[in-house]
Write a protein that holds these residues in place. Structure first.
Motif, PDB file in Angstrom:
ATOM      1  N   SER A   1       0.846  -1.196   0.000  1.00 11.43           N
ATOM      2  CA  SER A   1       0.000   0.000   0.000  1.00 11.43           C
ATOM      3  C   SER A   1       0.876   1.239   0.000  1.00 11.43           C
ATOM      4  N   SER A   2       0.715   2.086  -1.008  1.00 10.55           N
ATOM      5  CA  SER A   2       1.570   3.277  -1.137  1.00 10.55           C
ATOM      6  C   SER A   2       1.113   4.430  -0.258  1.00 10.55           C
ATOM      7  N   PHE A   3      -0.108   4.352   0.273  1.00 10.90           N
ATOM      8  CA  PHE A   3      -0.633   5.487   1.020  1.00 10.90           C
ATOM      9  C   PHE A   3       0.304   5.898   2.150  1.00 10.90           C
ATOM     10  N   ALA A   4       0.746   4.906   2.940  1.00 13.46           N
ATOM     11  CA  ALA A   4       1.574   5.231   4.110  1.00 13.46           C
ATOM     12  C   ALA A   4       2.892   5.870   3.695  1.00 13.46           C
ATOM     13  N   PHE A   5       3.499   5.381   2.614  1.00  8.15           N
ATOM     14  CA  PHE A   5       4.764   5.950   2.155  1.00  8.15           C
ATOM     15  C   PHE A   5       4.585   7.398   1.703  1.00  8.15           C
TER      16      PHE A   5
ATOM     17  N   ARG B   1       7.364  19.086   8.098  1.00  5.86           N
ATOM     18  CA  ARG B   1       8.287  19.341   9.213  1.00  5.86           C
ATOM     19  C   ARG B   1       9.663  19.812   8.700  1.00  5.86           C
ATOM     20  N   ASN B   2       9.716  19.989   7.375  1.00  3.34           N
ATOM     21  CA  ASN B   2      10.946  20.435   6.701  1.00  3.34           C
ATOM     22  C   ASN B   2      12.080  19.432   6.842  1.00  3.34           C
ATOM     23  N   ASN B   3      11.727  18.168   7.051  1.00  5.51           N
ATOM     24  CA  ASN B   3      12.729  17.101   7.109  1.00  5.51           C
ATOM     25  C   ASN B   3      12.821  16.494   5.714  1.00  5.51           C
ATOM     26  N   ILE B   4      13.488  17.212   4.821  1.00  2.65           N
ATOM     27  CA  ILE B   4      13.500  16.859   3.401  1.00  2.65           C
ATOM     28  C   ILE B   4      14.163  15.510   3.132  1.00  2.65           C
ATOM     29  N   PRO B   5      15.358  15.227   3.703  1.00  2.00           N
ATOM     30  CA  PRO B   5      15.982  13.921   3.439  1.00  2.00           C
ATOM     31  C   PRO B   5      15.097  12.746   3.840  1.00  2.00           C
ATOM     32  N   LYS B   6      14.420  12.878   4.978  1.00  2.00           N
ATOM     33  CA  LYS B   6      13.553  11.788   5.426  1.00  2.00           C
ATOM     34  C   LYS B   6      12.345  11.640   4.508  1.00  2.00           C
ATOM     35  N   ALA B   7      11.816  12.775   4.034  1.00  2.00           N
ATOM     36  CA  ALA B   7      10.687  12.721   3.105  1.00  2.00           C
ATOM     37  C   ALA B   7      11.085  11.993   1.825  1.00  2.00           C
ATOM     38  N   GLU B   8      12.238  12.351   1.291  1.00  2.00           N
ATOM     39  CA  GLU B   8      12.731  11.696   0.073  1.00  2.00           C
ATOM     40  C   GLU B   8      12.913  10.199   0.298  1.00  2.00           C
ATOM     41  N   GLU B   9      13.430   9.850   1.460  1.00  2.00           N
ATOM     42  CA  GLU B   9      13.660   8.442   1.779  1.00  2.00           C
ATOM     43  C   GLU B   9      12.361   7.649   1.739  1.00  2.00           C
ATOM     44  N   TRP B  10      11.280   8.237   2.289  1.00  2.00           N
ATOM     45  CA  TRP B  10      10.004   7.519   2.302  1.00  2.00           C
ATOM     46  C   TRP B  10       9.432   7.355   0.901  1.00  2.00           C
ATOM     47  N   PHE B  11       9.520   8.390   0.087  1.00  2.00           N
ATOM     48  CA  PHE B  11       9.005   8.276  -1.280  1.00  2.00           C
ATOM     49  C   PHE B  11       9.755   7.196  -2.062  1.00  2.00           C
ATOM     50  N   ILE B  12      11.053   7.154  -1.904  1.00  2.00           N
ATOM     51  CA  ILE B  12      11.868   6.159  -2.625  1.00  2.00           C
ATOM     52  C   ILE B  12      11.575   4.750  -2.105  1.00  2.00           C
ATOM     53  N   LYS B  13      11.416   4.618  -0.784  1.00  2.00           N
ATOM     54  CA  LYS B  13      11.045   3.318  -0.226  1.00  2.00           C
ATOM     55  C   LYS B  13       9.706   2.841  -0.794  1.00  2.00           C
ATOM     56  N   GLY B  14       8.785   3.782  -0.972  1.00  2.00           N
ATOM     57  CA  GLY B  14       7.490   3.422  -1.538  1.00  2.00           C
ATOM     58  C   GLY B  14       7.617   2.900  -2.952  1.00  2.00           C
ATOM     59  N   LEU B  15       8.508   3.503  -3.732  1.00  2.65           N
ATOM     60  CA  LEU B  15       8.722   3.050  -5.106  1.00  2.65           C
ATOM     61  C   LEU B  15       9.345   1.663  -5.151  1.00  2.65           C
ATOM     62  N   ARG B  16      10.098   1.304  -4.133  1.00  2.00           N
ATOM     63  CA  ARG B  16      10.759  -0.003  -4.095  1.00  2.00           C
ATOM     64  C   ARG B  16       9.883  -1.081  -3.483  1.00  2.00           C
ATOM     65  N   ALA B  17       8.759  -0.675  -2.909  1.00  2.00           N
ATOM     66  CA  ALA B  17       7.856  -1.634  -2.275  1.00  2.00           C
ATOM     67  C   ALA B  17       7.097  -2.435  -3.339  1.00  2.00           C
ATOM     68  N   PRO B  18       6.501  -3.558  -2.972  1.00  2.00           N
ATOM     69  CA  PRO B  18       5.719  -4.346  -3.943  1.00  2.00           C
ATOM     70  C   PRO B  18       4.518  -3.553  -4.465  1.00  2.00           C
ATOM     71  N   ASP B  19       4.292  -3.605  -5.755  1.00  2.00           N
ATOM     72  CA  ASP B  19       3.117  -3.008  -6.396  1.00  2.00           C
ATOM     73  C   ASP B  19       2.888  -1.559  -5.974  1.00  2.00           C
TER      74      ASP B  19
ATOM     75  N   ALA C   1       1.404   8.487  -7.841  1.00  2.00           N
ATOM     76  CA  ALA C   1       1.388   9.297  -6.618  1.00  2.00           C
ATOM     77  C   ALA C   1       2.786   9.496  -6.052  1.00  2.00           C
ATOM     78  N   LEU C   2       3.608   8.461  -6.108  1.00  2.00           N
ATOM     79  CA  LEU C   2       4.937   8.551  -5.509  1.00  2.00           C
ATOM     80  C   LEU C   2       5.870   9.435  -6.326  1.00  2.00           C
ATOM     81  N   TYR C   3       5.828   9.319  -7.653  1.00  2.00           N
ATOM     82  CA  TYR C   3       6.679  10.189  -8.485  1.00  2.00           C
ATOM     83  C   TYR C   3       6.199  11.640  -8.423  1.00  2.00           C
ATOM     84  N   LYS C   4       4.892  11.831  -8.327  1.00  2.00           N
ATOM     85  CA  LYS C   4       4.370  13.195  -8.168  1.00  2.00           C
ATOM     86  C   LYS C   4       4.854  13.790  -6.849  1.00  2.00           C
TER      87      LYS C   4
END
Length: 791
Positions: free
Chosen positions: A513-517, A527-545, A550-553
């Motif tokens: 489920s991509s919603f949580a990512f 919270r202006n924690n940009i590196p952590k935000a990027e990390e979550w989006f990339i993790k979402g792209l690597r997750a199954p299905d 939404a993630l690339y946007k």
């Protein structure tokens, strides 16, 4: 009655039965209604692509997790497509009115069949009408009639009983034409919903018990109906894919947790619950999930009672069947029509512990057995007092059942009323708490922008309900789809730390489920924690299905905010590969302009749109401020809007960006600058755009800060006239202001409207006090009784 033809009585009873649901005519959608209507890809198009409904499984068209497996009900879906074609768009009241009419038609057909069968056995016609009346008012039918989605059951029953009526009326040897017509109608029933298959037992039973055919000849009479079933099953086998997944977990049915003797014991316990609901339909619930029902063993006396009861039914069905006794007919009809829902083996578990809708047809057998059984007993021991006995027994039952039906149908008004009723009638079910919690969360989100204090209450209640649901599950099985709701509720309460913890849990339990990512990334962005935000989006792209769009946007937005234009361009372009989006396209255009590549930028903008680089930068700042505003990051939004003010008029001002004043005004409220907020909100008000929210905010300022209650009343009233997303809160605001202004008559009228929208304790309390003050004791007493019921 002797002077009135039975058909008129049948129509009268059908009218009465349908009128019990008349108050549902303007209800909204609830529960699973959307899978056939507004969440259905094909039916939403009217008749544009109606052929698809017959080419694929009926779950292939839903917008969330479509699968070409499970069910094939194209005729039901076709009626929804026709409804949409005729009305222009789906409307829940239309669907409810259709159900009311269909229920009346089902009652007419069943009534005519009962009258015909009772005439064959020379039984009193009033007894057939009594069976129909008891069936028409039985509260166990409320889910089928009051739920728009259950049109499938009504259509299925209508076509099936029509087929059987035509076949039966033709006599013991129906013509080939009649048999063909009956087979066609039965096929229509099957492609509406497959649960009519066991009604072939009714066909055989009519031949054996009513036409005195031999058992073999009675079975032969089923042939036209059997052909329809074979054709249906053949089409179904060709159209549907082999199921790749099943709902084989305890959260859907506790039977998946049972083995051997436990499976038998649990089934017997559930069967007895069905019998109990037929005799005493209270309380009724839309859900009986774990742990409202749990795995049983033979140590439970109720299991043994059920075993004895159903063994006795089978014994008497066989023994009396040899004598062609109609009690045997009723028992066989009940057992046969219920068998499809009986979860007889692991491979046949239907994924639901217990469902009142499953008794829609079996309850007919119950009504027959009760009425006919009492008729036999009374006739044997008190023939002279037969009318008195039936009056004493059935008058209170009919009245009680009618009242219960009307009262129970009310809960199907909306998802909110339905889910709330669930936690009251099935308080041990994980599902009722989860669904009610999610409804509370959605309501909180709707009213947060106009009435933050009220929203906080909803979010707190949502957290409590969702926590209750998870406590019931207690780690037995994951239900991570609701973790997102729990996290959103904590965000509504301003507890981002708790929300992040829950969303992280969701990514572990349900990585597909991509919603949580996506949500985790946006929370970290706020919270202006940009590196952590990027990390979550990339993790979402690597997750199954993953949800690539939404993630690339989200990644593109992140890089754009950080002025990493090349990365933003790459991400936005990848997003567009998975679906068109105007916002993404324009963002790409601005980014290319900022990079000096005007030619490429023009691919994303209209050719006649003139944009210079300074305007590009201005629009970018505006866009980022708007994004922060939408994400309710009001501090960032304030900084962005404040930087825009000096350049606002130069680049189009209010004519080009009419929502700016309203958005900036609301942002200023959030950061505590009420004086400037009023200045910009008045500009928005005078401009004439963004009016609903603007008037509400101006009303809040006039009421709480300026103490100008007359002006506040004007603003709240104007907001309602224009139209607001949260009508309830606006009506409460207006009514409260009218009370302060001493306009109690107006306030009563306003709160009565609020009561129609959402009868909360706050509204009821105000109506009680207002009516008491205005000297209307009857109404005051009514609202006081409602208050006492909710204590």
């Amino acid at each position: 009655m002797k002077n009135i033809k039975p058909i008129y009585w049948v129509f009268l009873i059908a009218l009465l039965g349908s009128l019990l649901y008349f108050h549902t005519r303007d209800f909204g959608y609830s529960a699973d209604d959307g899978i056939y209507s507004h969440f259905n890809r094909v039916t939403k198009q009217g008749l544009n692509n109606w052929q698809e409904l017959f080419e694929y499984g009926s779950m292939n068209f839903i917008q969330i997790n479509p699968v070409n497996t499970s069910i094939y009900r194209p005729l039901t879906l076709l009626t929804f497509a026709i409804e949409n074609e005729l009305t222009g768009e789906f409307s829940a009241p239309v669907g409810h009115k259709v159900n009311i009419v269909l229920y009346a038609l089902v009652l007419v057909v069943i009534g005519l069949l009962l009258v015909h069968l009772f005439e064959l056995k020379k039984l009193p016609i009033w007894l057939a009408l009594l069976v129909l009346l008891l069936y028409a008012v039985h509260p166990i039918h409320t889910e089928v009639v009051a739920s728009v989605k259950s049109r499938d059951t009504l259509l299925c029953s209508l076509f099936a009983f029509s087929a059987i009526l035509i076949w039966s009326k033709a006599g013991p040897k129906p013509s080939v034409l009649i048999q063909i017509l009956a087979g066609i109608l039965f096929f229509f029933s099957l492609i509406s919903k497959e649960e009519s298959i066991p009604l072939m037992a009714l066909v055989a039973g009519i031949g054996y018990f009513f036409y005195n055919k031999s058992l073999m000849d009675s079975i032969k009479g089923v042939v036209p109906f059997l052909i329809a079933v074979v054709v249906y099953m053949g089409i179904r086998a060709v159209v549907l894919d082999e199921a790749s997944t099943v709902y084989n977990s305890m959260i859907n049915s506790v039977l998946y947790d049972a083995e051997g003797g436990e499976l038998i014991a649990t089934n017997l316990y559930i069967y007895l619950q069905y019998i109990k609901l037929l005799f005493f339909p209270h309380p009724l619930s839309w859900d009986y999930s774990f742990s409202q029902l749990t795995v049983q063993t033979f140590s439970n006396p109720m299991v043994w009672l059920s075993l004895i009861f159903f063994a006795g039914l089978i014994y008497f069905a066989v023994k009396l069947g040899k004598k062609r006794d109609l009690l045997s007919f009723g028992i066989i009809l009940y057992l046969a029509t219920f068998s499809i829902f009986a979860n007889l083996s692991k491979s046949l578990i239907i994924g639901s512990n217990l469902g009142e809708r499953f008794q829609f047809v079996p309850s007919l057998a119950f009504c027959f057995l009760v009425c006919y059984g009492i008729y036999l007993l009374a006739g044997k021991y008190a023939q002279a007092k037969l009318p008195l006995i039936f009056g004493i027994i059935f008058v209170p039952v009919i009245l009680a059942f009618s009242w219960k039906t009307v009262d129970r149908a009310k809960v199907w008004e909306s998802n909110y009323t339905l889910s709330k009723s669930g936690v009251e009638t099935s308080p041990k079910s994980w599902r009722t708490h989860m669904f009610y919690g999610d409804e509370l969360r959605q309501l909180g989100a709707q009213i947060r922008r106009t009435n933050p204090d009220s929203a906080e209450i909803y979010f707190k209640e949502a957290v409590a309900e969702l926590d209750n649901g998870y406590e019931i599950i207690a780690g037995r099985v994951g239900v991570s789809q609701f973790l997102g709701s729990l996290a959103e509720s904590y965000l509504g309460l301003g507890d981002s730390t708790k929300a992040i913890s829950i969303l992280e849990q969701s990514t572990r339990e349900n990585p597909s489920s991509s919603f949580a990512f996506v949500k985790l990334g946006y929370v970290e962005m706020s919270r202006n924690n940009i590196p952590k935000a990027e990390e979550w989006f990339i993790k979402g792209l690597r997750a199954p299905d993953p949800n690539h769009f939404a993630l690339y946007k989200a990644l593109g937005t992140l890089y754009d905010k950080q002025n990493e234009n090349l990365k933003a361009i790459a991400s936005f372009k990848k997003s567009l590969e998975y679906g068109p989006d105007r916002e993404v396209s324009r963002a790409l255009g601005f980014l290319y302009f900022q990079e000096g590549d005007e030619q490429t930028a023009r691919q994303y903008f209209p050719e006649d749109e003139e944009i210079d680089m300074e305007e590009v930068r201005f629009v970018k700042d505006m866009k980022l401020a708007n994004l922060a505003f939408k994400e309710e990051d009001y501090t960032t939004a304030f900084e962005g809007y404040e930087s825009i003010v000096p350049r606002f008029e130069e680049y189009g001002g209010e004519e080009k960006y009419p929502s700016f004043y309203g958005a900036f005004g609301e942002t200023l409220i959030e950061v505590g600058d009420t004086l400037r907020s009023k200045e910009y909100l008045l500009k928005a008000y005078n401009l004439g755009g963004y009016q609903g929210v603007v008037c509400t905010n101006l009303g809040v300022i006039s009421y709480f800060y300026d103490k100008d209650y007359e002006k506040a009343e004007d603003y709240f009233a104007e907001a309602i006239d224009i139209g607001v997303s949260d009508l309830y809160s606006s009506l409460v605001n207006l009514g409260s202001t009218q009370i302060v202004n001493g306009k109690e008559e107006d306030a009563r009228e306003t709160f009565e409207k609020a009561f129609e929208v959402r009868p909360t304790v706050t509204v009821v309390r105000n109506l009680y006090l207002l009516n008491a003050n205005l000297g209307d004791p009857e109404k005051a007493e009514y609202y006081l009784s409602l208050l006492q019921q909710n204590q």
